[in-house]
Design a protein around this motif. Structure first.
Motif, PDB file in Angstrom:
ATOM      1  N   PHE A 141      -1.533  14.901 -35.173  1.00 10.62           N
ATOM      2  CA  PHE A 141      -0.177  14.515 -35.548  1.00 10.62           C
ATOM      3  C   PHE A 141      -0.186  13.058 -35.990  1.00 10.62           C
ATOM      4  CE2 PHE A 141       0.001  18.001 -32.636  1.00 10.62           C
ATOM      5  CZ  PHE A 141       0.982  18.828 -33.152  1.00 10.62           C
ATOM      6  N   CYS A 142       0.355  12.804 -37.166  1.00  7.79           N
ATOM      7  CA  CYS A 142       0.386  11.433 -37.668  1.00  7.79           C
ATOM      8  C   CYS A 142       1.596  11.263 -38.575  1.00  7.79           C
ATOM      9  CB  CYS A 142      -0.898  11.117 -38.441  1.00  7.79           C
ATOM     10  SG  CYS A 142      -1.108  12.120 -39.922  1.00  7.79           S
ATOM     11  N   HIS A 143       1.900  10.045 -38.928  1.00 10.54           N
ATOM     12  CA  HIS A 143       3.042   9.812 -39.802  1.00 10.54           C
ATOM     13  C   HIS A 143       2.738  10.337 -41.207  1.00 10.54           C
ATOM     14  CE1 HIS A 143       6.160   7.711 -42.112  1.00 10.54           C
ATOM     15  NE2 HIS A 143       6.824   7.714 -40.972  1.00 10.54           N
ATOM     16  N   THR A 144       3.761  10.804 -41.874  1.00 14.02           N
ATOM     17  CA  THR A 144       3.638  11.304 -43.247  1.00 14.02           C
ATOM     18  C   THR A 144       2.877  10.334 -44.142  1.00 14.02           C
ATOM     19  OG1 THR A 144       5.795  12.315 -42.909  1.00 14.02           O
ATOM     20  CG2 THR A 144       4.976  12.275 -45.162  1.00 14.02           C
ATOM     21  N   GLU A 145       3.087   9.032 -43.923  1.00 17.40           N
ATOM     22  CA  GLU A 145       2.458   8.028 -44.788  1.00 17.40           C
ATOM     23  C   GLU A 145       1.145   7.491 -44.217  1.00 17.40           C
ATOM     24  OE1 GLU A 145       4.207   7.631 -47.515  1.00 17.40           O
ATOM     25  OE2 GLU A 145       5.941   8.741 -46.712  1.00 17.40           O
ATOM     26  N   ALA A 146       0.669   8.071 -43.131  1.00 14.49           N
ATOM     27  CA  ALA A 146      -0.517   7.499 -42.470  1.00 14.49           C
ATOM     28  C   ALA A 146      -1.708   7.421 -43.427  1.00 14.49           C
ATOM     29  CB  ALA A 146      -0.891   8.327 -41.245  1.00 14.49           C
ATOM     30  N   HIS A 147      -2.410   6.321 -43.334  1.00 14.95           N
ATOM     31  CA  HIS A 147      -3.615   6.104 -44.130  1.00 14.95           C
ATOM     32  C   HIS A 147      -4.588   7.269 -43.967  1.00 14.95           C
ATOM     33  CE1 HIS A 147      -6.699   3.317 -45.931  1.00 14.95           C
ATOM     34  NE2 HIS A 147      -5.619   2.840 -46.485  1.00 14.95           N
ATOM     35  N   LYS A 179       7.205   4.564 -39.119  1.00 11.78           N
ATOM     36  CA  LYS A 179       7.040   4.842 -37.685  1.00 11.78           C
ATOM     37  C   LYS A 179       7.417   6.288 -37.365  1.00 11.78           C
ATOM     38  CE  LYS A 179       8.714   1.599 -34.978  1.00 11.78           C
ATOM     39  NZ  LYS A 179       9.698   0.570 -34.524  1.00 11.78           N
ATOM     40  N   ILE A 180       6.584   6.939 -36.576  1.00 14.99           N
ATOM     41  CA  ILE A 180       6.849   8.318 -36.174  1.00 14.99           C
ATOM     42  C   ILE A 180       8.114   8.377 -35.325  1.00 14.99           C
ATOM     43  CG2 ILE A 180       5.992  10.187 -34.711  1.00 14.99           C
ATOM     44  CD1 ILE A 180       3.177   9.485 -35.579  1.00 14.99           C
ATOM     45  N   ASP A 181       8.976   9.303 -35.685  1.00 13.70           N
ATOM     46  CA  ASP A 181      10.196   9.511 -34.917  1.00 13.70           C
ATOM     47  C   ASP A 181       9.901  10.411 -33.715  1.00 13.70           C
ATOM     48  OD1 ASP A 181      13.337   9.514 -34.952  1.00 13.70           O
ATOM     49  OD2 ASP A 181      12.706  11.609 -34.646  1.00 13.70           O
ATOM     50  N   GLU A 182      10.368   9.977 -32.566  1.00 12.01           N
ATOM     51  CA  GLU A 182      10.020  10.695 -31.336  1.00 12.01           C
ATOM     52  C   GLU A 182      10.495  12.147 -31.351  1.00 12.01           C
ATOM     53  OE1 GLU A 182      11.175   8.500 -27.834  1.00 12.01           O
ATOM     54  OE2 GLU A 182      11.038  10.331 -26.623  1.00 12.01           O
ATOM     55  N   ALA A 183      11.713  12.366 -31.790  1.00 16.60           N
ATOM     56  CA  ALA A 183      12.241  13.733 -31.805  1.00 16.60           C
ATOM     57  C   ALA A 183      11.470  14.595 -32.802  1.00 16.60           C
ATOM     58  CB  ALA A 183      13.731  13.711 -32.154  1.00 16.60           C
ATOM     59  N   GLN A 184      11.142  14.007 -33.942  1.00 17.59           N
ATOM     60  CA  GLN A 184      10.371  14.752 -34.943  1.00 17.59           C
ATOM     61  C   GLN A 184       8.990  15.114 -34.400  1.00 17.59           C
ATOM     62  OE1 GLN A 184      11.247  15.849 -37.858  1.00 17.59           O
ATOM     63  NE2 GLN A 184      13.237  14.864 -38.121  1.00 17.59           N
ATOM     64  N   LEU A 185       8.407  14.178 -33.666  1.00 20.33           N
ATOM     65  CA  LEU A 185       7.098  14.475 -33.081  1.00 20.33           C
ATOM     66  C   LEU A 185       7.219  15.632 -32.094  1.00 20.33           C
ATOM     67  CD1 LEU A 185       4.083  13.909 -32.636  1.00 20.33           C
ATOM     68  CD2 LEU A 185       4.730  12.239 -30.892  1.00 20.33           C
ATOM     69  N   GLY A 186       8.270  15.577 -31.288  1.00 11.97           N
ATOM     70  CA  GLY A 186       8.491  16.654 -30.333  1.00 11.97           C
ATOM     71  C   GLY A 186       8.579  18.002 -31.020  1.00 11.97           C
ATOM     72  N   ARG A 187       9.334  18.037 -32.123  1.00 14.93           N
ATOM     73  CA  ARG A 187       9.491  19.283 -32.846  1.00 14.93           C
ATOM     74  C   ARG A 187       8.161  19.748 -33.456  1.00 14.93           C
ATOM     75  NH1 ARG A 187      14.449  19.794 -37.065  1.00 14.93           N
ATOM     76  NH2 ARG A 187      15.328  18.602 -35.317  1.00 14.93           N
ATOM     77  N   ALA A 188       7.411  18.792 -33.981  1.00 17.21           N
ATOM     78  CA  ALA A 188       6.120  19.145 -34.602  1.00 17.21           C
ATOM     79  C   ALA A 188       5.160  19.717 -33.561  1.00 17.21           C
ATOM     80  CB  ALA A 188       5.514  17.925 -35.276  1.00 17.21           C
ATOM     81  N   VAL A 189       5.122  19.102 -32.405  1.00 18.24           N
ATOM     82  CA  VAL A 189       4.243  19.593 -31.337  1.00 18.24           C
ATOM     83  C   VAL A 189       4.656  21.001 -30.919  1.00 18.24           C
ATOM     84  CG1 VAL A 189       3.585  19.249 -28.918  1.00 18.24           C
ATOM     85  CG2 VAL A 189       3.591  17.307 -30.505  1.00 18.24           C
ATOM     86  N   MET A 204      -4.629  15.759 -31.281  1.00 18.91           N
ATOM     87  CA  MET A 204      -4.440  14.343 -30.954  1.00 18.91           C
ATOM     88  C   MET A 204      -3.253  13.748 -31.701  1.00 18.91           C
ATOM     89  SD  MET A 204      -6.624  14.983 -33.526  1.00 18.91           S
ATOM     90  CE  MET A 204      -8.342  14.905 -33.015  1.00 18.91           C
ATOM     91  N   LEU A 205      -2.845  12.596 -31.199  1.00 22.86           N
ATOM     92  CA  LEU A 205      -1.821  11.801 -31.872  1.00 22.86           C
ATOM     93  C   LEU A 205      -2.523  10.607 -32.491  1.00 22.86           C
ATOM     94  CD1 LEU A 205       1.198  10.995 -32.377  1.00 22.86           C
ATOM     95  CD2 LEU A 205       1.100   9.858 -30.132  1.00 22.86           C
ATOM     96  N   SER A 206      -2.118  10.275 -33.716  1.00 24.18           N
ATOM     97  CA  SER A 206      -2.660   9.081 -34.359  1.00 24.18           C
ATOM     98  C   SER A 206      -1.518   8.153 -34.745  1.00 24.18           C
ATOM     99  CB  SER A 206      -3.462   9.461 -35.603  1.00 24.18           C
ATOM    100  OG  SER A 206      -3.909   8.296 -36.272  1.00 24.18           O
ATOM    101  N   LEU A 207      -1.582   6.947 -34.229  1.00 20.83           N
ATOM    102  CA  LEU A 207      -0.572   5.924 -34.539  1.00 20.83           C
ATOM    103  C   LEU A 207      -1.226   4.805 -35.343  1.00 20.83           C
ATOM    104  CD1 LEU A 207       1.067   5.615 -30.998  1.00 20.83           C
ATOM    105  CD2 LEU A 207       1.846   6.987 -32.946  1.00 20.83           C
ATOM    106  N   THR A 208      -0.450   4.121 -36.140  1.00 25.37           N
ATOM    107  CA  THR A 208      -0.967   2.998 -36.906  1.00 25.37           C
ATOM    108  C   THR A 208      -0.188   1.755 -36.500  1.00 25.37           C
ATOM    109  OG1 THR A 208      -1.305   4.541 -38.724  1.00 25.37           O
ATOM    110  CG2 THR A 208      -1.512   2.220 -39.238  1.00 25.37           C
ATOM    111  N   GLN A 209      -0.935   0.721 -36.116  1.00 25.06           N
ATOM    112  CA  GLN A 209      -0.297  -0.507 -35.638  1.00 25.06           C
ATOM    113  C   GLN A 209      -1.003  -1.697 -36.264  1.00 25.06           C
ATOM    114  OE1 GLN A 209       2.436  -1.168 -34.099  1.00 25.06           O
ATOM    115  NE2 GLN A 209       2.213  -2.221 -32.166  1.00 25.06           N
ATOM    116  N   ALA A 210      -0.402  -2.488 -37.133  1.00 21.67           N
ATOM    117  CA  ALA A 210       0.884  -2.302 -37.748  1.00 21.67           C
ATOM    118  C   ALA A 210       0.850  -1.111 -38.686  1.00 21.67           C
ATOM    119  CB  ALA A 210       1.228  -3.571 -38.530  1.00 21.67           C
ATOM    120  N   THR A 211       2.026  -0.514 -38.960  1.00 18.65           N
ATOM    121  CA  THR A 211       2.100   0.696 -39.776  1.00 18.65           C
ATOM    122  C   THR A 211       1.839   0.405 -41.247  1.00 18.65           C
ATOM    123  OG1 THR A 211       4.421   0.533 -40.423  1.00 18.65           O
ATOM    124  CG2 THR A 211       3.976   1.449 -38.244  1.00 18.65           C
ATOM    125  N   GLU A 212       1.800   1.476 -42.016  1.00 15.96           N
ATOM    126  CA  GLU A 212       1.614   1.358 -43.470  1.00 15.96           C
ATOM    127  C   GLU A 212       2.775   0.617 -44.129  1.00 15.96           C
ATOM    128  OE1 GLU A 212      -1.178   2.340 -44.897  1.00 15.96           O
ATOM    129  OE2 GLU A 212      -1.836   2.971 -42.906  1.00 15.96           O
TER     130      GLU A 212
END
Lengths: 351, 351, 351, 351
Positions: free
Chosen positions: B78-84, B111-121, B136-144
């Motif tokens: 699971f990652c953000h739509t714009e994730a590298h 930034k991944i929206d918490e509710a959207q992540l919940g729904r995706a999972v 797994m979850l993949s986060l980007t810090q700082a984001t794209e």
């Protein structure tokens, strides 16, 4: 009331009979018998063109192998957000076509929107090396929503990707291709290679075979690799004749279209029942053998308790707003074996 | 005016000097020298915990290897739509983690929206074998988008996936991790393992190194495979010392944070210039060393003709509506080497 | 005279009948019916232990999926130089277990030599990261030469690899496992899990089924991944019942051993004919349903012209010196369907 | 006495200086600067032909990516039994070229025997689909035994595989290519594309660079895919200039040959010392910068205790009989940095 899927029934008696008849004597293995080879000519007749035929035992294998034959390093496959290859095959296309990227494209009722496809292609084409290359287009006919692309719509989508990459290969997931033909009366050629389809994965399993899927390769430069792709993925059956026999019977005297028509007709009755009911509504117009409805969660649970075998259905992203909070979407699938009794039982349920 | 990317500059003089100093004498190859091994302890100090360190030469390799260490057959990342990892690495994660599926999750400003992540999972968890497994979850810090997750936001997202799979591994793409720390003053530990991050890919290249990326593995059960994953992908350097030397200098006396602060500060000036301009507006509030603006296409073309090196930017899906037809989004990136002259040149451009 | 392979015949009538009988009514797809699930218990009875059963449609898939379930990054699989997985599956194990290395181990007549295995394991173990890791052992029973490992020999080889890696998984390619049992009278348990085998790929196709191969997983920690490995390789059949039905009949009243005995007995007659002939000699002693002989090239060509269907055979590396320049090795394979007529025709050929 | 490998030294001062000089100012990333692009012309000059250049940071990556660019589904790569790609790269070629098979071919002193290659090609060509396809040939120059192929030998081997598959691609692992040139005085062209080599992996790392390997593609149809193969494996450096700068200096005024000559000369002294010693003997004649000797195990252990850094060496399969039970083979490797002091220390050790 078995409307869960079109793969819960067995094989049609004529298919079963064909397998039994093909059981005698020795045949060279791995599809090298004369009779195996004659199947290519059968398909060539049906599709009115030369075609290389590769039989495999699952639709997932057919789709993933087709994509892998098309994929160059860095390629992006464009497909609908809800496409089976993207969300329902456990990653098989990513695995059997190593490194393949998929770019989801939205569109109502399971059909790729032409403008959205154009934008998606542009995004990849303009994204440099990081984004990869504009690869192939994958269409599903009938779609995951049981809807149909008109021949002109297929052609327009093919044109859209080819305006960027002139030789972009195009794949059609035809798990329910027979249902599509039966619904429209189109010839097989009209909705495939004549409109730009390079590989059709033609399903038999959901329409009366027991495990018979054909990868039909219309584009000659994709054939050589496929021979090895199938084998190295473990998908070359030794006793191929049984799959050959299924397809012989399937095509014989139009059995495939007859069975698909039967399934479509039974679905039409379910659709009619929903349309005239007060307690449930159609999600969208049925075109083949899948009917999508919307109903209150409680009532759906009751139906299941009363013997309805059917899945509640995650609404497609583009159709999420069709439902209220307390409602669920559900899918009814018919097949060649769906009996009038089952249909009537569902009608009774609605009353 | 070089604002195209933070990888157009060379190495910081102190990094270059460290490499020169490390050039003498013989060292066991493949990272087996004492000095290579001491780097682990340096990172352990900085992150206040035991950590296994794997240096590689690109961020793409770091991310893809990290994901491959985490991935089981059938897993969905699971990652953000714009994730590298999803749209900017040419499919490397699909290739180096064979068969890995990615599920894009939306959310504003990268930034991944918490509710959207919940729904995706839930969608994956409820999709049966076809959908694969919650991976797994993949986060980007700082984001794209150059935005930041607050520590609590990280924790909440980690909790969301772990409410379904309690040991779901979590990856952080930290190509601009130093910029994130510099912007917030958080300690490295506070935004990583203390919040549930299992592997951090810590970038050096964009922040003053020349090719130095560290895969920091906080979770011991992921370490053994990583040794082999790196080697079999061709990512184990023989003369490792040069990468070791870069990181020694990078961490020494807080150089990494100093350089990131410099980059952030220069970006702040660009942001201020945009805010006070009439001809251009901010797309969203800057948090690190990337500034996103919106301007008329014509004007942006003029700027480029006047020497601005910067990319027009495909707006994130969630922010498409911010632009008018005749406008373009653009991105300005600063780095440790961004000079006041360059910043002032941009300010003049706006007037 | 069909002695080319044991996959040129169709299915045994009882198998065919079982498939026909299983054709009625609806069954949940993908192996989720009660009857599919009961098959596990059948196998547990036969093997006298808990076992997880995964049916697939080819032996290549069975072997490659088994290896992939066992393989960690960097692993080396030890197998005989002539092993099917190494030279006869078009690279399927390398493809379905990405990155897997294979280390060939020699030994006479298709059987791994214990000392050679010890040396091979040492070579990998002592080769550092470059060499990869000591992975799994793969044995073939009956071997590619139609020979058999005694239970003690299996145990010794397992011990050899486990003296280096105590939990090294062990795979058995059992394409002709029934023939092995039939020849020796050993119980299934005695030559598998009781001797250290973790996964047995039990073939049905060569012994009277039409496409039915069972991956039998005795080691519980290998089960979870297998569920997904099979699906993402496109090897999960939707109408699983047909494969279930084949195996039900196969195991019923010992049919599998009865058919294998028949095949072995017919091969024994061929062997006897060769032994008493002046024009041809045995390459080595037959143990199951494959007979290897040596004859002048010219004569073999004559036989083929007279209707013998059989392959000339590339001699195993270790047995190359058995042949003179003008001789060829050939292989005769019998199966459940081999008729006395065919055997007698071959006997006439030799006279 | 550092004779363990040629990758324990740092970079040559001129290489280091070149990197420092290239540190100033902004360059477009990912190898897109004018200066990066001019490197292609440099290589074209050196090799007297057009060549596409792909720089990567490890030799393992170079080899595996080269093979992956050449590999079709089902392909078998022919290489020496001792080839680095087969036994010393942790499976990287199997991983980066998914499904690739390797067929080991024997031959004395690390060189493929022509007749053996012919036999191996025939085996695959005659093995049907099961065996896969005749793919590529991979040669190592200098070999793993520090020996050399004469230009005619290269040509003969290329001819051998191309007599079966006329366009079979040929790869050369040139980790020590400079040493080979320095030893023979051949021009780069004479031993590569003029003899049929399609891709040369030219090593810089072992000969004075710190991480600089060039994939030189002489065959135009292999170029397009390579662009994406490198990126999707995570092997495209963003700050490419540092690798470019290394190669500029490496080729400048023949530095690469100068350094290789130095290494070869030092090895010649070691060889001479062994030849005149009573306690140790040469395993075979040295040709470049590697010397292989045979000595009693005890004595070798003594040497190591006295400060010799060198590996005892697993004898090649074809040379196993050279050793007695109580002897060990060892390898001494020199490089540009090997000092006279070190050589003399070894000479003292032998006395």
């Amino acid at each position: 009331m078995h409307f869960a899927s079109d793969n819960w029934a067995g094989a049609h008696p004529k298919i079963m009979q064909a397998m039994t008849s093909a059981n005698d004597g020795y045949w060279p293995a791995y599809g090298n018998s004369d009779r195996d080879e004659r199947l290519d000519a059968r398909f060539a007749d049906v599709f009115e063109t030369e075609v290389a035929v590769f039989l495999v035992s699952t639709g997932t294998a057919a789709n993933a192998l087709a994509l892998s034959a098309m994929a160059r390093p860095g390629d992006v496959a464009f497909c609908h957000t809800e496409a089976h290859i993207r969300v329902d095959e456990c990653g098989a296309p990513h695995f059997l076509a190593p490194g393949l990227q998929m770019m989801p494209v939205t569109g109502s009722f399971g059909k790729i929107d032409e403008a959205q496809l154009g934008r998606a292609v542009e995004t990849v084409a303009g994204g440099g090396l990081n984004a990869g290359r504009v690869g192939m287009l994958s269409l599903t006919q009938a779609t995951e929503c049981g809807t149909l692309y008109a021949p002109d719509e297929i052609e327009a989508l093919v044109k859209t990707i080819r305006s960027n990459r002139s030789d972009a290969p195009v794949h059609m997931d035809g798990a329910r291709f027979a249902n599509a033909l039966a619904a429209t009366g189109a010839t097989p050629a009209e909705v495939t290679w004549k409109r730009g389809i390079d590989i059709l994965c033609l399903g038999g399993t959901k329409n009366g075979c027991w495990c018979a899927e054909a990868i039909l390769v219309f584009r000659p430069d994709l054939v050589d690799d496929m021979i090895y792709l199938r084998k190295r993925a473990g998908h070359l059956l030794s006793k191929m004749r049984f799959m050959t026999a299924q397809f012989e019977a399937y095509l014989d005297e139009g059995l495939w279209l007859e069975l698909a028509t039967k399934a479509n007709d039974q679905a039409a009755k379910l659709e009619a029942a929903i349309t005239t009911s007060n307690s449930v509504r159609l999600a969208w117009t049925r075109e083949v053998n899948e009917v999508f409805g919307i109903v209150e969660r409680n009532r759906f649970a009751q139906w299941q308790a009363q013997g309805l075998k059917a899945y509640d259905w995650q609404p497609p992203t583009a159709e999420r707003e069709l439902l209220d909070e307390n409602e669920t979407m559900f899918r009814l699938v018919t097949c060649y074996a769906t009996s009038d009794n089952e249909v009537e039982a569902f009608e009774r349920l609605l009353r």
